[in-house]
Design a protein around this motif. Structure first.
Motif, PDB file in Angstrom:
ATOM      1  N   PHE A 102      50.791  30.913  33.144  1.00  0.00           N
ATOM      2  CA  PHE A 102      50.023  30.212  32.118  1.00  0.00           C
ATOM      3  C   PHE A 102      48.599  30.741  32.026  1.00  0.00           C
ATOM      4  O   PHE A 102      47.918  30.545  31.013  1.00  0.00           O
ATOM      5  N   ALA A 103      48.134  31.436  33.071  1.00  0.00           N
ATOM      6  CA  ALA A 103      46.777  31.979  33.079  1.00  0.00           C
ATOM      7  C   ALA A 103      46.609  33.160  32.127  1.00  0.00           C
ATOM      8  O   ALA A 103      45.494  33.637  31.922  1.00  0.00           O
ATOM      9  N   THR A 104      47.703  33.632  31.543  1.00  0.00           N
ATOM     10  CA  THR A 104      47.577  34.655  30.499  1.00  0.00           C
ATOM     11  C   THR A 104      47.090  34.044  29.194  1.00  0.00           C
ATOM     12  O   THR A 104      46.864  34.772  28.217  1.00  0.00           O
ATOM     13  N   LEU A 105      46.905  32.711  29.158  1.00  0.00           N
ATOM     14  CA  LEU A 105      46.487  32.019  27.940  1.00  0.00           C
ATOM     15  C   LEU A 105      45.224  32.603  27.303  1.00  0.00           C
ATOM     16  O   LEU A 105      45.178  32.768  26.079  1.00  0.00           O
ATOM     17  N   PRO A 106      44.160  32.939  28.069  1.00  0.00           N
ATOM     18  CA  PRO A 106      42.967  33.491  27.421  1.00  0.00           C
ATOM     19  C   PRO A 106      43.238  34.772  26.642  1.00  0.00           C
ATOM     20  O   PRO A 106      42.756  34.934  25.515  1.00  0.00           O
ATOM     21  N   LEU A 107      44.020  35.684  27.232  1.00  0.00           N
ATOM     22  CA  LEU A 107      44.297  36.941  26.536  1.00  0.00           C
ATOM     23  C   LEU A 107      45.177  36.707  25.309  1.00  0.00           C
ATOM     24  O   LEU A 107      44.974  37.322  24.258  1.00  0.00           O
ATOM     25  N   VAL A 108      46.165  35.816  25.451  1.00  0.00           N
ATOM     26  CA  VAL A 108      47.037  35.516  24.315  1.00  0.00           C
ATOM     27  C   VAL A 108      46.236  34.837  23.207  1.00  0.00           C
ATOM     28  O   VAL A 108      46.405  35.144  22.019  1.00  0.00           O
ATOM     29  N   THR A 109      45.327  33.931  23.582  1.00  0.00           N
ATOM     30  CA  THR A 109      44.482  33.267  22.585  1.00  0.00           C
ATOM     31  C   THR A 109      43.565  34.259  21.896  1.00  0.00           C
ATOM     32  O   THR A 109      43.336  34.190  20.681  1.00  0.00           O
ATOM     33  N   MET A 110      43.006  35.188  22.660  1.00  0.00           N
ATOM     34  CA  MET A 110      42.133  36.214  22.096  1.00  0.00           C
ATOM     35  C   MET A 110      42.873  37.024  21.034  1.00  0.00           C
ATOM     36  O   MET A 110      42.360  37.280  19.938  1.00  0.00           O
ATOM     37  N   LEU A 111      44.099  37.400  21.350  1.00  0.00           N
ATOM     38  CA  LEU A 111      44.898  38.173  20.405  1.00  0.00           C
ATOM     39  C   LEU A 111      45.251  37.332  19.185  1.00  0.00           C
ATOM     40  O   LEU A 111      45.140  37.792  18.039  1.00  0.00           O
ATOM     41  N   ALA A 112      45.657  36.068  19.420  1.00  0.00           N
ATOM     42  CA  ALA A 112      46.024  35.188  18.308  1.00  0.00           C
ATOM     43  C   ALA A 112      44.831  34.931  17.400  1.00  0.00           C
ATOM     44  O   ALA A 112      44.951  34.931  16.168  1.00  0.00           O
ATOM     45  N   MET A 130      40.540  39.927  31.298  1.00  0.00           N
ATOM     46  CA  MET A 130      41.264  40.767  32.261  1.00  0.00           C
ATOM     47  C   MET A 130      40.896  40.407  33.697  1.00  0.00           C
ATOM     48  O   MET A 130      41.753  40.418  34.585  1.00  0.00           O
ATOM     49  N   LEU A 131      39.622  40.079  33.938  1.00  0.00           N
ATOM     50  CA  LEU A 131      39.207  39.655  35.273  1.00  0.00           C
ATOM     51  C   LEU A 131      39.902  38.357  35.681  1.00  0.00           C
ATOM     52  O   LEU A 131      40.354  38.200  36.819  1.00  0.00           O
ATOM     53  N   ALA A 132      39.984  37.415  34.721  1.00  0.00           N
ATOM     54  CA  ALA A 132      40.618  36.128  35.024  1.00  0.00           C
ATOM     55  C   ALA A 132      42.091  36.310  35.361  1.00  0.00           C
ATOM     56  O   ALA A 132      42.592  35.742  36.346  1.00  0.00           O
ATOM     57  N   VAL A 133      42.803  37.093  34.574  1.00  0.00           N
ATOM     58  CA  VAL A 133      44.227  37.326  34.836  1.00  0.00           C
ATOM     59  C   VAL A 133      44.417  38.084  36.139  1.00  0.00           C
ATOM     60  O   VAL A 133      45.311  37.782  36.938  1.00  0.00           O
ATOM     61  N   ALA A 134      43.543  39.086  36.392  1.00  0.00           N
ATOM     62  CA  ALA A 134      43.625  39.838  37.646  1.00  0.00           C
ATOM     63  C   ALA A 134      43.374  38.924  38.843  1.00  0.00           C
ATOM     64  O   ALA A 134      44.024  39.040  39.882  1.00  0.00           O
ATOM     65  N   LEU A 138      46.049  38.216  41.741  1.00  0.00           N
ATOM     66  CA  LEU A 138      45.725  38.512  43.136  1.00  0.00           C
ATOM     67  C   LEU A 138      45.898  37.290  44.015  1.00  0.00           C
ATOM     68  O   LEU A 138      46.381  37.378  45.149  1.00  0.00           O
ATOM     69  N   ALA A 139      45.539  36.120  43.479  1.00  0.00           N
ATOM     70  CA  ALA A 139      45.605  34.887  44.265  1.00  0.00           C
ATOM     71  C   ALA A 139      47.012  34.606  44.765  1.00  0.00           C
ATOM     72  O   ALA A 139      47.190  34.012  45.833  1.00  0.00           O
ATOM     73  N   PHE A 140      48.029  35.045  44.017  1.00  0.00           N
ATOM     74  CA  PHE A 140      49.413  34.748  44.398  1.00  0.00           C
ATOM     75  C   PHE A 140      50.254  36.008  44.564  1.00  0.00           C
ATOM     76  O   PHE A 140      51.470  35.960  44.520  1.00  0.00           O
ATOM     77  N   SER A 141      49.563  37.141  44.774  1.00  0.00           N
ATOM     78  CA  SER A 141      50.283  38.403  44.903  1.00  0.00           C
ATOM     79  C   SER A 141      51.230  38.392  46.094  1.00  0.00           C
ATOM     80  O   SER A 141      52.346  38.922  46.032  1.00  0.00           O
ATOM     81  N   ALA A 142      50.795  37.779  47.205  1.00  0.00           N
ATOM     82  CA  ALA A 142      51.646  37.743  48.397  1.00  0.00           C
ATOM     83  C   ALA A 142      52.921  36.946  48.140  1.00  0.00           C
ATOM     84  O   ALA A 142      54.020  37.358  48.534  1.00  0.00           O
ATOM     85  N   ASP A 143      52.786  35.821  47.438  1.00  0.00           N
ATOM     86  CA  ASP A 143      53.960  35.002  47.132  1.00  0.00           C
ATOM     87  C   ASP A 143      54.937  35.758  46.248  1.00  0.00           C
ATOM     88  O   ASP A 143      56.148  35.733  46.456  1.00  0.00           O
ATOM     89  N   LEU A 144      54.400  36.449  45.235  1.00  0.00           N
ATOM     90  CA  LEU A 144      55.263  37.186  44.319  1.00  0.00           C
ATOM     91  C   LEU A 144      55.926  38.354  45.028  1.00  0.00           C
ATOM     92  O   LEU A 144      57.086  38.675  44.766  1.00  0.00           O
ATOM     93  N   ALA A 145      55.194  39.008  45.932  1.00  0.00           N
ATOM     94  CA  ALA A 145      55.766  40.139  46.652  1.00  0.00           C
ATOM     95  C   ALA A 145      56.900  39.692  47.566  1.00  0.00           C
ATOM     96  O   ALA A 145      57.919  40.375  47.699  1.00  0.00           O
ATOM     97  N   GLN A 146      56.748  38.531  48.186  1.00  0.00           N
ATOM     98  CA  GLN A 146      57.779  38.030  49.088  1.00  0.00           C
ATOM     99  C   GLN A 146      59.025  37.561  48.354  1.00  0.00           C
ATOM    100  O   GLN A 146      60.070  37.390  48.963  1.00  0.00           O
ATOM    101  N   ALA A 147      58.904  37.352  47.047  1.00  0.00           N
ATOM    102  CA  ALA A 147      60.069  36.881  46.294  1.00  0.00           C
ATOM    103  C   ALA A 147      61.173  37.918  46.287  1.00  0.00           C
ATOM    104  O   ALA A 147      62.353  37.599  46.257  1.00  0.00           O
ATOM    105  N   ALA A 281      37.228  34.647  43.407  1.00  0.00           N
ATOM    106  CA  ALA A 281      35.998  35.414  43.184  1.00  0.00           C
ATOM    107  C   ALA A 281      36.062  36.139  41.832  1.00  0.00           C
ATOM    108  O   ALA A 281      35.071  36.187  41.086  1.00  0.00           O
ATOM    109  N   LEU A 282      37.237  36.711  41.493  1.00  0.00           N
ATOM    110  CA  LEU A 282      37.387  37.378  40.202  1.00  0.00           C
ATOM    111  C   LEU A 282      37.347  36.377  39.058  1.00  0.00           C
ATOM    112  O   LEU A 282      36.754  36.633  38.008  1.00  0.00           O
ATOM    113  N   VAL A 283      37.994  35.224  39.253  1.00  0.00           N
ATOM    114  CA  VAL A 283      37.971  34.187  38.216  1.00  0.00           C
ATOM    115  C   VAL A 283      36.540  33.704  37.987  1.00  0.00           C
ATOM    116  O   VAL A 283      36.108  33.517  36.844  1.00  0.00           O
ATOM    117  N   PHE A 284      35.777  33.535  39.070  1.00  0.00           N
ATOM    118  CA  PHE A 284      34.402  33.083  38.946  1.00  0.00           C
ATOM    119  C   PHE A 284      33.562  34.101  38.182  1.00  0.00           C
ATOM    120  O   PHE A 284      32.718  33.735  37.352  1.00  0.00           O
TER     121      PHE A 284
END
Length: 301
Positions: A102-112, A130-134, A138-147, A281-284
């Motif tokens: 759902f955090a892709t919302l800013p980029l999708v809104t920008m395009l829309a 791009m910083l926010a999405v990155a 990153l915040a959940f990269s470990a969880d996604l990698a373990q999937a 930190a990137l989101v901030f």
């Protein structure tokens, strides 16, 4: 000294990000005993009940006949479709992963916003998005990698969340003209009521879950929180959209994945990792860029 409206709008959007993240976790708890359609109906039915007193007490403007249909459709899209696809997504994947998608919302809104001619593209906002999405990735990269291979089984859930994201992004842009014509409380109440009415037929098949005495105390608390916070949160969301650009508003909700992770760790005993704080930190940094961006909407014809 009073804060300017644009700063108040930014604070409202930040609060909405907190509300979104915490609501995702509460929704996941409620879905253990409620179907996704029934929960959606209860959520927006309660939210509408919370908004109706404010609606009756506020000054209202007569809605033009040509605006009634679009407003009803936008309410159904912003809430009914969002509830259906987001709740289905939560059936298949965890709240933190839903928040990442759902955090892709800013980029999708920008395009829309750019495609619909409502907002000019900005390099600063593009970098912030791009910083926010990155950051959330990153915040959940470990969880996604373990999937691992199990990630393929989550495709349906991710697809549902992305459809919900596209719906919210488009509606956020299209709400703009109506928010300039009518009071925020009036628009919000009409949208919530239309969504609840649209979800009622879908929830009828799940009415077994609504029988008295069936739901646990934890589910009742979760439903109450989701419904009441959705009413307050949407009013703040509309206020933010009225006084700040759609892209900036959605960027300021990028804290929702981090909130979802923290609340999940507290209530659902999920594991927190250092990557969560690195991502924050990137989101901030994205939020700082966003806060410094002046509104850049395209003037109405």
């Amino acid at each position: 000294m009073r804060l300017p409206l644009v700063r108040l709008a930014q604070l409202a959007a930040l609060f909405t990000g907190v509300q979104i993240g915490s609501t995702l976790v509460a929704t996941r708890i409620a879905l253990d005993e409620l179907g996704p359609m029934a929960l959606g109906f209860l959520r927006y039915g309660l939210a509408a009940l919370c908004l109706i007193p404010a609606y009756l007490a506020s000054a209202r403007t007569v809605i033009a006949p040509t605006d009634k249909g679009p407003l009803l459709l936008l309410g159904i899209g912003q809430f009914a479709l969002l509830a259906v696809f987001l709740n289905l997504g939560l059936v298949f994947i965890s709240p933190d992963r839903v928040a990442v998608a759902f955090a892709t919302l800013p980029l999708v809104t920008m395009l829309a916003a750019a495609l619909l001619g409502a907002e000019r593209m900005s390099l600063r906002l593009g970098v912030a998005g791009m910083l926010a999405v990155a950051g959330v990735a990153l915040a959940f990269s470990a969880d996604l990698a373990q999937a691992g291979e199990g990630l393929a089984h989550e495709v349906v859930g991710i697809a549902c969340v992305l459809v919900a994201t596209l719906t919210v992004a488009t509606c956020s842009v299209l709400f703009g003209p109506y928010l300039r014509r009518y009071p925020t409380v009036q628009v919000g109440t009409v949208a919530m009521v239309s969504a609840a009415c649209a979800l009622l037929p879908l929830a009828i098949g799940e009415t077994w879950a609504l029988a008295p005495g069936v739901l646990s105390a934890a589910t009742l608390v979760a439903v109450a929180y989701v419904g009441i916070s959705s009413g307050a949160g949407f009013l703040l969301w509309l206020f933010a959209l009225k006084h700040a650009a759609p892209t900036q508003t959605t960027l300021l909700t990028s804290t929702s994945p981090l909130v979802a992770a923290l609340v999940s760790a507290w209530l659902l005993d999920t594991q927190l990792r250092a990557a969560v704080f690195q991502g924050f930190a990137l989101v901030f940094a994205a939020l700082l860029l966003c806060l410094g961006q002046k509104r850049s909407t395209v003037p109405p014809p």
